[in-house]
Design a protein around this motif. Structure first.
Motif, mmCIF file in Angstrom:
data_model
loop_
_atom_site.group_PDB
_atom_site.id
_atom_site.type_symbol
_atom_site.label_atom_id
_atom_site.label_comp_id
_atom_site.label_asym_id
_atom_site.label_seq_id
_atom_site.Cartn_x
_atom_site.Cartn_y
_atom_site.Cartn_z
ATOM 1 N N UNK A 120 0.833 -1.206 0.000
ATOM 2 C CA UNK A 120 0.000 0.000 0.000
ATOM 3 C C UNK A 120 0.870 1.260 0.000
ATOM 4 N N UNK A 121 1.900 1.256 0.839
ATOM 5 C CA UNK A 121 2.751 2.443 0.927
ATOM 6 C C UNK A 121 3.508 2.673 -0.381
ATOM 7 N N UNK A 122 3.885 1.605 -1.069
ATOM 8 C CA UNK A 122 4.610 1.770 -2.343
ATOM 9 C C UNK A 122 3.765 2.516 -3.366
ATOM 10 N N UNK A 123 2.463 2.246 -3.382
ATOM 11 C CA UNK A 123 1.588 2.922 -4.348
ATOM 12 C C UNK A 123 1.341 4.371 -3.945
ATOM 13 N N UNK A 124 1.306 4.633 -2.646
ATOM 14 C CA UNK A 124 1.207 6.013 -2.175
ATOM 15 C C UNK A 124 2.489 6.777 -2.498
ATOM 16 N N UNK A 125 3.629 6.128 -2.334
ATOM 17 C CA UNK A 125 4.900 6.767 -2.663
ATOM 18 C C UNK A 125 5.012 7.057 -4.157
ATOM 19 N N UNK A 126 4.462 6.163 -4.985
ATOM 20 C CA UNK A 126 4.466 6.409 -6.432
ATOM 21 C C UNK A 126 3.724 7.709 -6.738
ATOM 22 N N UNK A 127 2.558 7.892 -6.108
ATOM 23 C CA UNK A 127 1.800 9.128 -6.301
ATOM 24 C C UNK A 127 2.588 10.333 -5.806
#
Length: 489
Positions: free
Chosen positions: A208-215
């Motif tokens: 989940x955090x990886x996708x938030x970091x991508x944003x």
């Protein structure tokens, strides 16, 4: 230049010129987006709200949540932390708050370990189960596993060891990202996310955090349009491919080649760029119609499956007028019609209902495919041709020469229920771009059915429309299998 080392990873595109063109295409979107932002304030506000719900729902479902987008929307609208007893609800609340924080404060959030720890703390904020490790690097091994149908767990990939190894890997990752001024920002983001997932620095919540970091990284790099469309939904839609690309690279860790992962990441961005433009275009089309049309569209939007008679009664508009407007909206692909006669009903033709990147395979053994467009609004779009050579090749000249010798073409035959038939032939070789290394051909302009009828002078299309696509050539046995990549709706 065949390959280069970026951070600790190998990046080796087959065709650097093609990669440069793809990156340039993604970057050129920004100029177009600035104009859209200036004129579409109201539309973008609505799109951001929709994208937020879809992003929260998709990213938590990837990790095992069972909440639908509608359930997520209701939960967000009635968020009360004192009632978040279910783990799925706790994860949704944490993701929603973190995504909002990024959207509002991305300029002020540095790419630093402290920031990432704080974002993780916010993400896990409402999860009582995760109190002991919020915002702290892992203390136990956390290999990534998949649960099989029989309950067995299969290791997808090993992650960095807890303790000093994780701390050092994260420090090196942050230092590289902040000091690399030569790698294109989109490649940097793709590789940062890959490396973050490979390290898996936290006990839980890394996906989940990886996708938030991508944003976060995309917005900090200037790609602010990402908050108006769901990157997470694209990953959910391509979940198998997502894990496959990660696994294929990580099995060769350390010093692995991450080219295919980077291409996957860029392709996701290209897809959601297209989706975003489509959504803006649809919104503009809806707002360009008259007051009655808008009322009828809103009635269908709020009451999917409604009939023309029900609309007529609720809006006090003559049924003949309602039917005419519904037919126009269906023709413009704003609505979808279901059933026939008294059982006819209508629903919104959202882009979610379109099946994207569907494969149709044509071979020597099965060179013909037939299907039917059953109702007004249905369509079939051929946008890409992928060739699978049945021979070994090392240089693109070899497969290009064979393609020319095969003389391959596809014949599209379309017939209406009234017996009107249109047939058109398309040379596959004609779509070949000499700069392409792989036998992947873009169909420009797209071949769209039933629009082919209109371009051949058929003014009224009677449904159902029968379609036939046949692969032919100048030889009896082709040296390629042909895959048509399509959108269908």
């Amino acid at each position: 230049m065949s390959e280069m080392k970026i951070h600790t990873l190998i990046f080796s595109p087959n065709n650097w010129m093609q990669l440069a063109q793809e990156l340039s295409q993604l970057d050129r979107f920004d100029a177009q987006w600035q104009a859209i932002e200036r004129r579409e304030q109201k539309t973008l506000k609505e799109l951001k709200s929709i994208a937020t719900v879809r992003s929260v729902g998709a990213s938590t479902r990837i990790e095992g949540s069972r909440l639908s987008d509608k359930e997520v929307e209701v939960l967000i609208e009635n968020l009360d932390i004192n009632k978040l007893t279910e783990r799925d609800e706790q994860e949704v609340a944490g993701y929603y708050e973190t995504l909002n924080l990024i959207g509002e404060s991305y300029r002020d959030i540095p790419v630093a370990e402290t920031s990432i720890r704080q974002l993780h703390n916010t993400l896990m904020k409402y999860s009582s189960k995760d109190n002991y490790h919020k915002g702290a690097y892992k203390i136990n091994t956390n290999r990534v596993e998949r649960t099989e149908a029989d309950g067995r767990k299969t290791t997808i990939f090993e992650t960095t060891s807890p303790g000093w190894a994780t701390q050092e890997a994260m420090t090196q990752l942050i230092n590289w990202y902040n000091n690399d001024s030569t790698t294109h920002s989109l490649i940097k983001v793709a590789l940062f996310i890959y490396e973050f997932l490979s390290i898996h620095p936290f006990q839980d919540g890394n996906g989940r955090l990886s996708r938030l970091l991508a944003t976060l990284l995309l917005m900090k790099s200037g790609y602010v349009w990402i908050e108006y469309v769901s990157f997470e939904h694209e990953i959910e839609h391509r979940k198998k491919e997502y894990y496959k690309k990660l696994m294929e690279a990580q099995r060769n860790r350390p010093g692995e080649d991450v080219t295919e992962w980077a291409y996957f990441f860029l392709d996701c961005l290209k897809n959601i760029q297209g989706q975003l433009l489509q959504k803006v275009k649809e919104k503009e089309q809806r707002e360009s119609i008259g007051v009655r049309e808008q009322h009828i569209y809103a009635m269908v939007e709020n009451n999917p499956g409604i009939s023309s008679g029900e609309i007529s009664k609720k809006l006090s508009i003559p049924n003949s007028t309602v039917k005419r407007i519904l037919a126009d909206l269906v023709s413009a692909r704003n609505l979808i019609v279901h059933g026939a006669g008294r059982g006819t009903s209508y629903s919104i033709a959202t882009t979610d209902l379109v099946q994207r990147d569907v494969a149709m395979i044509l071979t020597n053994e099965e060179p013909v495919k037939e299907f039917t467009l059953s109702q007004l609004g249905a369509f079939f779009r051929i946008k890409k041709i992928v060739l699978t050579p049945k021979f070994e090749w090392k240089h693109p000249d070899e497969w290009v020469r064979k393609l020319s010798q095969n003389g391959l073409y596809i014949t599209v035959n379309v017939a209406t229920s009234k017996g009107i038939v249109v047939q058109q032939r398309y040379s596959i070789f004609g779509y070949n771009d000499p700069t392409y290394y792989q036998p992947v051909l873009l169909v420009t302009p797209n071949i769209i059915l039933p629009d082919l009828l209109g371009s051949n002078g058929v003014l009224k299309v009677d449904y159902p429309v029968r379609c036939r696509i046949e692969l032919s050539g100048s030889i009896d046995n082709f040296d390629f299998d042909v895959m048509l990549v399509t959108d269908q709706g």
